[in-house]
Scaffold this active site. Structure first.
Site, PDB file in Angstrom:
ATOM      1  N   LYS A 143       2.370  -4.522  -9.511  1.00 28.59           N
ATOM      2  CA  LYS A 143       2.200  -3.771 -10.757  1.00 28.59           C
ATOM      3  C   LYS A 143       2.553  -4.618 -11.969  1.00 28.59           C
ATOM      4  CE  LYS A 143       2.384   0.963  -9.164  1.00 28.59           C
ATOM      5  NZ  LYS A 143       3.122   2.233  -9.186  1.00 28.59           N
ATOM      6  N   LYS A 187      -9.582  -0.381  -1.267  1.00 32.52           N
ATOM      7  CA  LYS A 187      -8.895   0.881  -1.068  1.00 32.52           C
ATOM      8  C   LYS A 187      -9.550   1.933  -1.974  1.00 32.52           C
ATOM      9  CE  LYS A 187      -4.195   2.490  -1.510  1.00 32.52           C
ATOM     10  NZ  LYS A 187      -2.804   2.196  -1.779  1.00 32.52           N
ATOM     11  N   LYS A 243      -9.918   6.076  -7.787  1.00 32.02           N
ATOM     12  CA  LYS A 243     -10.794   6.616  -8.809  1.00 32.02           C
ATOM     13  C   LYS A 243     -11.199   5.541  -9.819  1.00 32.02           C
ATOM     14  CE  LYS A 243     -11.752  10.480 -11.666  1.00 32.02           C
ATOM     15  NZ  LYS A 243     -11.513  10.461 -13.117  1.00 32.02           N
TER      16      LYS A 243
END
Ligand code: TRP
Length: 329
Positions: free
Chosen positions: A111, A191, A194
């Site tokens: 991240k 993976k 959205k």
């Protein structure tokens, strides 16, 4: 009964990957365990997000959990920020957690790479809040996917460190790994997500699902209808493993390998099975939307039931760490 805790972020739209990998598994546990399932909104604010959409996302996520079978008669569904003791315990855990442990977390490193403009303390501290989520309920088991094993292990270490420093308080929670097949996105590569535009939404209308399946990647080795396929390399077959019955899965496996069945037909069978399973969930979401008050009641009672548990645990914690004054009740 042993207690189970797990959490889901209210980020964006829930897709069938989330459903198969997490939610459906959670539903199977409610009869055997005392389960708390949490919409973790304070985790979701560690990255950039749309403030105006947050309320809707929290409510939509909780609604899907309930519509999937996580009803208040079976388990607790709660929103993390409705039980502020989670963040209070996270602060206390901060004081027994070595920074080095947090810096080596895979998810933090990923991240931090994705969000270079906003590497904030919350992102680093994320696993400590997760440990507080779990340990404040003294949960014994945490159903999660592979990517969260490291975080649950850290929560075991935090429990150990707290117990050594302040006396035996928290049990060490164990991972309950789901055996669900890992569904990839409709591109067959990444993976399901959205933001990558490769997701089948749990609430997508059947016609949209059919269209997404129609164009979805299949076995890359099968170019023509007459080529034999390799189900082990086909994401559509993985979806069959998640949505079709064992005899159907076996038959598709056999007929794909011998080119007895084509991809179009195979996808049509999958489509039917998928809609058969998620259609009733979509119906219940529509029912719930007709009664907005219902979800408010579910979440209020969830928060109340959690409050009863965490008040006792935090009282014990404050006493053990020496901040509780006798004259406070
Ligand atoms: N980190 C988890 C995820 O991204 C969500 C989560 C937050 C969680 N707190 C938790 C999962 C506690 C299990 C237990 O999926």
């Amino acid at each position: 009964m042993d207690r189970i805790f797990s959490g889901i972020q209210p980020s964006g739209e829930i897709h069938i990957g989330n459903y198969v990998g997490a939610i459906r598994n959670w539903v199977r546990l409610v009869d055997r365990y005392d389960c708390v399932y949490c919409v973790v909104d304070y985790h979701a604010i560690t990255i950039e997000y749309e403030v105006a959409l947050m309320q809707k996302r929290i409510l939509d996520t909780a609604t899907i959990l309930v519509a999937s079978g996580l009803t208040p008669d079976k388990c607790i569904v709660v929103v993390q920020s409705h039980v502020p003791e989670h963040t209070e315990l996270a602060w206390i855990f901060n004081c027994v957690t070595p920074i080095g442990e947090l810096e080596r977390m895979t998810q933090f490193k990923e991240k931090a790479k994705q969000h270079r403009q906003n590497i904030n303390m919350g992102l680093l501290d994320y696993p400590v809040l997760q440990a507080a989520d779990i340990l404040i309920y003294k949960a014994g088991y945490v159903p999660v996917g592979e990517d969260q094993i490291q975080h649950v292990e850290l929560s075991r270490e935090i429990a150990r460190k707290f117990n050594v420093r302040f006396g035996d308080t928290f049990p060490e929670p164990k991972v309950l790994l789901s055996d669900a097949p890992r569904i990839l996105g409709t591109d067959g590569n990444a993976k399901m997500s959205k933001s990558l535009n490769n997701a089948i939404g749990l609430l997508d209308p059947p016609e949209a699902i059919r269209e997404k399946l129609r164009t979805a990647a299949t076995c890359p080795h099968r170019q023509r209808r007459s080529d034999p396929g390799h189900p082990e390399h086909c994401n559509i077959f993985t979806m069959h493993q998640a949505f079709s019955k064992p005899d159907q899965i076996a038959s598709i496996d056999r007929h794909c390998r011998t080119a007895g069945i084509g991809c179009i037909e195979c996808k049509e069978i999958l489509f039917k099975n998928m809609v058969e399973e998620i259609g009733p969930i979509q119906d219940r979401v529509r029912e719930i939307h007709k009664r907005p008050q219902y979800m408010i009641e579910v979440l209020k009672s969830g928060a109340d039931r959690c409050k009863a548990i965490v008040t006792e645990v935090m009282d014990e914690v404050r006493t053990k760490i020496g901040v509780k004054s006798e004259w406070m009740s």
